[in-house]
Enzyme design. Sequence first.
Site, PDB file in Angstrom:
ATOM      1  N   SER A  52      38.168  43.769  44.212  1.00 58.81           N
ATOM      2  CA  SER A  52      38.636  42.385  44.288  1.00 58.81           C
ATOM      3  C   SER A  52      37.711  41.454  45.063  1.00 58.81           C
ATOM      4  CB  SER A  52      40.037  42.342  44.879  1.00 58.81           C
ATOM      5  OG  SER A  52      40.089  43.044  46.099  1.00 58.81           O
ATOM      6  N   HIS A  96      42.084  43.340  38.486  1.00 61.01           N
ATOM      7  CA  HIS A  96      41.089  42.326  38.110  1.00 61.01           C
ATOM      8  C   HIS A  96      40.366  42.665  36.808  1.00 61.01           C
ATOM      9  CE1 HIS A  96      41.462  40.143  41.925  1.00 61.01           C
ATOM     10  NE2 HIS A  96      41.719  41.336  42.419  1.00 61.01           N
ATOM     11  N   LYS A 102      46.799  37.517  37.713  1.00 62.27           N
ATOM     12  CA  LYS A 102      45.365  37.195  37.581  1.00 62.27           C
ATOM     13  C   LYS A 102      45.095  36.764  36.137  1.00 62.27           C
ATOM     14  CE  LYS A 102      45.041  40.396  41.392  1.00 62.27           C
ATOM     15  NZ  LYS A 102      45.573  39.463  42.351  1.00 62.27           N
TER      16      LYS A 102
HETATM   17  C1  LIG Z   1      43.126  45.064  43.337  1.00 61.03           C
HETATM   18  C2  LIG Z   1      44.446  44.425  43.628  1.00 61.03           C
HETATM   19  N1  LIG Z   1      45.561  45.158  43.539  1.00 61.03           N
HETATM   20  C3  LIG Z   1      46.765  44.639  43.811  1.00 61.03           C
HETATM   21  C4  LIG Z   1      46.906  43.323  44.175  1.00 61.03           C
HETATM   22  C5  LIG Z   1      48.272  42.807  44.494  1.00 61.03           C
HETATM   23  O1  LIG Z   1      48.839  42.224  43.389  1.00 61.03           O
HETATM   24  P1  LIG Z   1      50.005  41.148  43.571  1.00 61.03           P
HETATM   25  O2  LIG Z   1      49.341  39.866  43.933  1.00 61.03           O
HETATM   26  O3  LIG Z   1      50.706  41.120  42.263  1.00 61.03           O
HETATM   27  O4  LIG Z   1      50.875  41.684  44.673  1.00 61.03           O
HETATM   28  C6  LIG Z   1      45.770  42.505  44.262  1.00 61.03           C
HETATM   29  C7  LIG Z   1      45.801  41.073  44.646  1.00 61.03           C
HETATM   30  O5  LIG Z   1      46.694  40.355  44.751  1.00 61.03           O
HETATM   31  C8  LIG Z   1      44.515  43.070  43.995  1.00 61.03           C
HETATM   32  O6  LIG Z   1      43.405  42.325  44.103  1.00 61.03           O
END
Ligand SMILES: Cc1ncc(COP(=O)(O)O)c(C=O)c1O
Length: 382
Positions: A176, A204, A236
């Site tokens: 990320s 992502h 996203k």
């Molecule tokens: C790699 C990754 N996994 C999980 C999440 C968490 O997802 P959510 O925003 O739906 O809680 C994010 C960012 O928000 C992320 O960048």
Amino acid sequence: MRCTPEAIAAALGDIESRNLRRRRELAPDGRVNFCSNDYLGLANDERVASAMADAARQFGAGAGASHLVSGHTAEHDALERELADFTGRERALVFSTGYMANLGVLSALADRRDLLVADELNHASLIDAARLVRSTSNLRYPHGDAAAARSLLDRYAPGVIEAGGGTFVITDGVFSMDGDLAPLPALATAIREYQGWLVVDDAHGIGVIGRTGRGSCELFGLSPREVPVLVGTFGKAFGTFGAFVAGDSNVIELLVQRARSYIYTTALPPAVAAATRMSLAIVQKETWRREHLNSLIMRFRAGAKARGLRLMESATPIQPMILGQAEEALAASAKLAAAGFRVTAIRPPTVPHGTARLRITLSASHSESEVDRLLSALEAAT
Ligand SMILES: Cc1ncc(COP(=O)(O)O)c(C=O)c1O
């Protein structure tokens, strides 16, 4: 920390003194946003918004209960079937957020006897999920280093298996904050030997990466057998909110039965599920979005090179530029803001110390001229 006003003030003062205080700025703010995760430009798509509004009229603003009580609607059910189809898995399960999906996956499938081998730059939710398992063998390997992951497996997996435990390799598909891809084929090969599980959080990658947007697994040609647990998010590329886990029927059923972050929380609003179904249809139909995005990525990288701007190695919409100290990243972000661009400075603890950066993200909603203007502004700001 002691529960006194002085202790709270001291903790805040400490954060401030290290230039690590984070501030929420209202959005949208009229600037061109180059730091959102809305990679395909669907967050403001009229069809997605209308699907949400129509479903809100039909189902109400909220689910009203958890999935296992009375919050599971036809919209959730249809979305799950469509996601299973999209990812080529038997079943998918919708979670209220990606954070909760990751907590749910590891806490439901792993226990303290298991070996967890994780990339050191995994998303915070995967790190927290691994902590929840309270395994005595919760290990990290240097970022992107499949050989190091393999040596950890070779060293510890035989003992863990002998004692009745299982093995998990856990990684983001696209990282990320760095934008690079995990070495999924090598990780899949390494774990295969120990009949363990490769858990990939492709938050992502889903919708963006791969010829048809099916994510990192598609890009590398990995089968569901090689990646038995796949996590994706809706906040996203899909432009909405929420997340899913895809896998075989029994894996998903076990999550329904055991994942506390699925069971003990209100279901995602059905209107969000309906909006996500619309996004999913658009993701599959409008290939021009990925094509345009990829051409912007190439344009941005070529323009940065021509101007001597040093970007990290990344072929994804996440194009970070490391500046070093927090104050440098803050100053560059402020100059970009003055020039009409929103690029938030990313600082520790989100990224390692000394690697504060501008995390520039590109979207199908950007135009070539916006990218060109951003490049000029970056040249002036850094
Ligand atoms: C790699 C990754 N996994 C999980 C999440 C968490 O997802 P959510 O925003 O739906 O809680 C994010 C960012 O928000 C992320 O960048």
